[in-house]
Each structure stands twice: as C-alpha cells, then as structure tokens.
Design an enzyme around this catalytic site. Structure first.
Site, short mmCIF file in Angstrom:
data_model
loop_
_atom_site.label_atom_id
_atom_site.label_comp_id
_atom_site.label_asym_id
_atom_site.label_seq_id
_atom_site.Cartn_x
_atom_site.Cartn_y
_atom_site.Cartn_z
N HIS A 268 0.85 -1.19 0.00
CA HIS A 268 0.00 0.00 0.00
C HIS A 268 0.87 1.23 0.00
CE1 HIS A 268 -3.16 2.85 1.11
NE2 HIS A 268 -3.97 1.93 0.61
N ASP A 318 -8.03 -5.39 -0.40
CA ASP A 318 -8.49 -6.20 -1.53
C ASP A 318 -8.18 -7.69 -1.38
OD1 ASP A 318 -9.62 -4.10 -2.93
OD2 ASP A 318 -7.70 -3.51 -3.78
#
Ligand code: CMC
Length: 381
Positions: A268, A318
């Site tokens: 991320h 996700d």
C-alpha cells in the site's frame, strides 16, 4: 526514481498534501495502520454501523440520529429505480463489455436524468442530493447489468431490505443470511472512504474546475478500474486460485517475487505495516467460511500472507475482500464495481468538500525534454 523526492518533484505525488480534508484520516501508530472516518475509528464503524450510517456520516459530517437515518433510508430507497434510458443501455451494451466500463457509462447517463441536473456546480444541497441518488442507483445499475449480461431478468429493488441485503438479492436472487449481510455490509463500510487515493483525487481534480458532481464520479470510476487500485480485488482472487493449495504457497510466492511480479492485494502507498481494513475483513472471511463449513481458501490464503509478509508487504483490503465476495456467491467481475458502489460515498463527500472550499487543482510538470529546437521544413526532417 521510485518515490524519491527531488527539488519539489515527488514521483507519484508520494507524501504530497494536495488538500485539507475533514473526511478521513490515515496514520500509522505503534506499527499499525489507523483509519478514521470523521474522527470515528474504522473498527468501531465496521462493527457497529451499516453502510447507510457510514455514508450519512461521510456526506453529512456526523452519525445520523434514528430520525435522520430513517429519512436517509427513505430517500435512498425511493431513488433505487433506474431511468428507462439507462435500463435500455444496460441491455444493449455488448456482453463482453467490462462491468467497470458499463458502470462508468451508467454514471454518465444518470447525470442526464438527475432532477438537479441544472443546479449550479457550487450548490451544496443539490450536490448532496445528487450523491444520495448515485449511492442508491449505482448499486441497482451494477446488479441489473449483471443479470442482463447473464441472460437473466433483472430483480427489482426490495424496499424492505437495506442497501447491502438488497444488492445481494438483486445479484444472486436470494436474501442473504444475517451473518452474510453483516459481512457484506461491513465490507461496504470499509470500502466507503480512504482519503486522497487515486480515484478520489481524480474526482477532486475534476470538480475543482467547477465541473459537475457526476463528471467527478465518472473520472473516479475510470480511475478505480486499474489493477493498482480497485481492480486489485479481482486479481487477488486469481492469485489465490493460481496458488491452489496451502502447500504450494511458499514456492509460488518466491517464484513470483523472483520474477518481480506484483502480488495483487498486497502492499500500500500509505500503510507500510498493516491495513486495518484487511485485519477486520479477514475476521469476516473466517466467520463466513465457518458458516459455509469450507475453510479451503482461508487455509490457502494464510501461508501466502506469511510468505509475502516476509518481504515486508502486508495484505491490503483487496486481499480478504476477494475471498469474502467469493463466499457470498458474487461473480468475480463484480468485485471492483462493488468497491465503486461503496466508495461513491467517499468520492462524493470529497468532491463536495473540494467544491465548498475550492481552489483549482493544477500542479506543474518538471520538463525533461529537449529545448531550443528550430522548426525545419517538412522535407528536411
Ligand atoms: N507485490 C510485489 N512487490 C511489491 C508490491 C506487491 N504487491 N507492492 C510493492 N512492491 C514492491 C515494488 O516492486 C517496489 O520494489 P522495488 O523498490 O524493489 O522496485 C517496492 O515494493 C515499492 O513499490 P512502489 O510501487 O514504489 O510502492 P507504491 O507505494 O507505489 O505501491 C501499490 C503501492 C498499491 C501500487 C503497490 O503496493 C502495488 O502495486 N500493490 C498491488 C496492487 C494492489 O493490491 N492494489 C490495491 C491497493 S489497496 C486498495 C486500493 O486503494 O485500491
């Protein structure tokens, strides 16, 4: 050049603060990611409120009272039906069209039909009304298109059901169990907002020109589609399937990393240690896998997480959402559209915040091409 700032140039705008916002905040504290929507921790929100309350919070600035929530639910339910022209287009677009492309077209078409279409771009109340209608209608459009593309009759919205259960019923034809409803609702809350991510930034840039709210959301849907952003949840499922068994995880991950492949659902830009959304969703995955009596994908996911984690890449939202949506019987091609139908609350809140305190978003480029070139005659070039 990866992320290294030079003389005011920040590749990928990493670390750049482009806007002040009162909508959400992301920090890393004691080695863990902390996410708050308008000052409320995401852990509290995901366990204590449903998507409608979270959307109200994002759009209106505070959690609703019982009366406010009742009115909000009524407005959302009244707005669920789609205008005729959109239903026709959903049936006519080629079956091979990507659901994210269809969603982008749907949002664009919804602009023409919106009762506040002619309101000024700066009309706060009209923008909030537009946002509420988009929240309701994007969900219906995604479900209708899925049914039509599968050769099935669309299932009309059910006024007795909340946003999450109604969507699952419109897609699968079945009212979900309470545990499934809660898990899906929780995932929508977790997907609803995430500060200045790429799609939210795209929406803010668009409306900063005093374009309309729908144009901002069209830009955001197009931006979310990419596999480095929302498209990652569909790729995360393909990764799980490719690994296929717990025993293959270690070697599979080592091979992929040696080939410098991106492992979708990991890493991320902001969370470097852990994504709190992934931690919460993993619990929902375990719960629903247990309810279904089949923990095969949980057993495959675990050693993959451990192997990728050794490289310092934590799972992001996700990664577990892909498994959760599989357990809920949702077709793979809807994973990213679902991210969009949840995130529209955050996109709209940001777009409205941008318009309400607007300054045109217009950065500069650092020129690295040739200079001082003379234009020669065309036959001499
Ligand atoms: N798999 C393999 N290597 C990775 C990954 C990954 N998922 N993520 C980062 N890296 C490596 C990358 O190769 C680079 O290594 P090196 O320095 O040796 O070249 C290093 O880590 C830094 O990567 P970066 O691309 O500069 O970092 P970033 O801040 O731009 O990355 C990211 C953020 C989300 C684009 C990236 O982690 C990624 O591509 N992840 C996979 C896609 C994904 O899951 N996206 C969903 C993000 S969360 C939900 C959302 O917002 O949509």
């Amino acid at each position: 050049m990866n992320g290294v700032a030079q003389d005011g140039y920040y590749p990928g705008l990493e670390g750049v603060i482009s806007s002040q916002t009162a909508i959400s905040n992301i920090v890393e504290r004691d080695g863990a990611g902390v996410l708050e929507y308008r000052g409320y921790r995401i852990e509290d929100l995901a366990s204590r409120v449903g998507y409608e309350e979270a959307a109200f919070l994002l759009l209106h600035g505070d959690l609703p009272t019982r009366l406010q929530l009742g009115d909000f639910n009524e407005r959302l339910r009244a707005a669920r039906d789609l205008p005729g022209p959109l239903i026709r287009v959903l049936g006519e677009l080629p079956g091979s069209a990507s659901p994210m492309d269809v969603l982008r077209t749907s949002v664009s078409l919804l602009a023409h039909d919106d009762p506040d279409r002619d309101a000024a771009a700066t009309d706060h109340a009209a923008n909030v009304r537009k946002a509420e209608r988009l929240i309701a209608r994007m969900a219906t459009a995604i479900a209708y298109r899925e049914r039509l593309a599968s050769g099935l009759a669309p299932i009309p919205p059910d006024d007795r059901l909340g946003h999450a259960a109604n969507f699952l019923r419109m897609v699968t034809g079945e009212v979900p169990s309470e545990a499934m409803r809660r898990a899906f609702d929780g995932s929508l809350v977790l997907y609803a907002e995430h500060e200045l991510n790429a799609s939210t930034f795209a929406a803010r840039v668009t409306v900063s020109t005093l374009s309309d709210l729908h144009s901002g959301i069209v830009a955001a849907v197009g931006t979310l589609k990419g596999t480095l952003h929302g498209g990652a949840n569909e790729e995360a499922w393909k990764l799980l399937e490719a690994v296929g068994s717990p025993g293959r995880a270690e070697a599979w991950v080592a091979g992929a990393l040696a080939r410098h492949e991106r492992l979708m659902g990991f890493g991320h830009r902001v969370y470097k240690k852990s994504d709190p959304r992934a931690v919460i969703l993993k619990e929902y995955c375990r719960e629903i896998a247990a309810e279904k009596g089949d923990d095969r994908w949980e057993r495959i996911a675990e050693p993959i997480e451990v192997a990728v984690g050794r490289k310092g890449l934590p799972p992001n939202v996700d990664w577990p959402s892909a498994r959760l949506y599989h357990y809920l019987g949702i077709p793979l091609r809807l994973y990213t559209p679902i991210f969009a139908m949840a995130r529209v609350a955050g996109w709209a809140a940001h777009a409205i915040e941008q318009i309400d305190h607007n300054r045109l978003l217009r950065p500069r480029g650092r020129y690295i091409g040739p200079t001082h070139r003379g234009v020669s005659e065309i036959d001499r070039r």
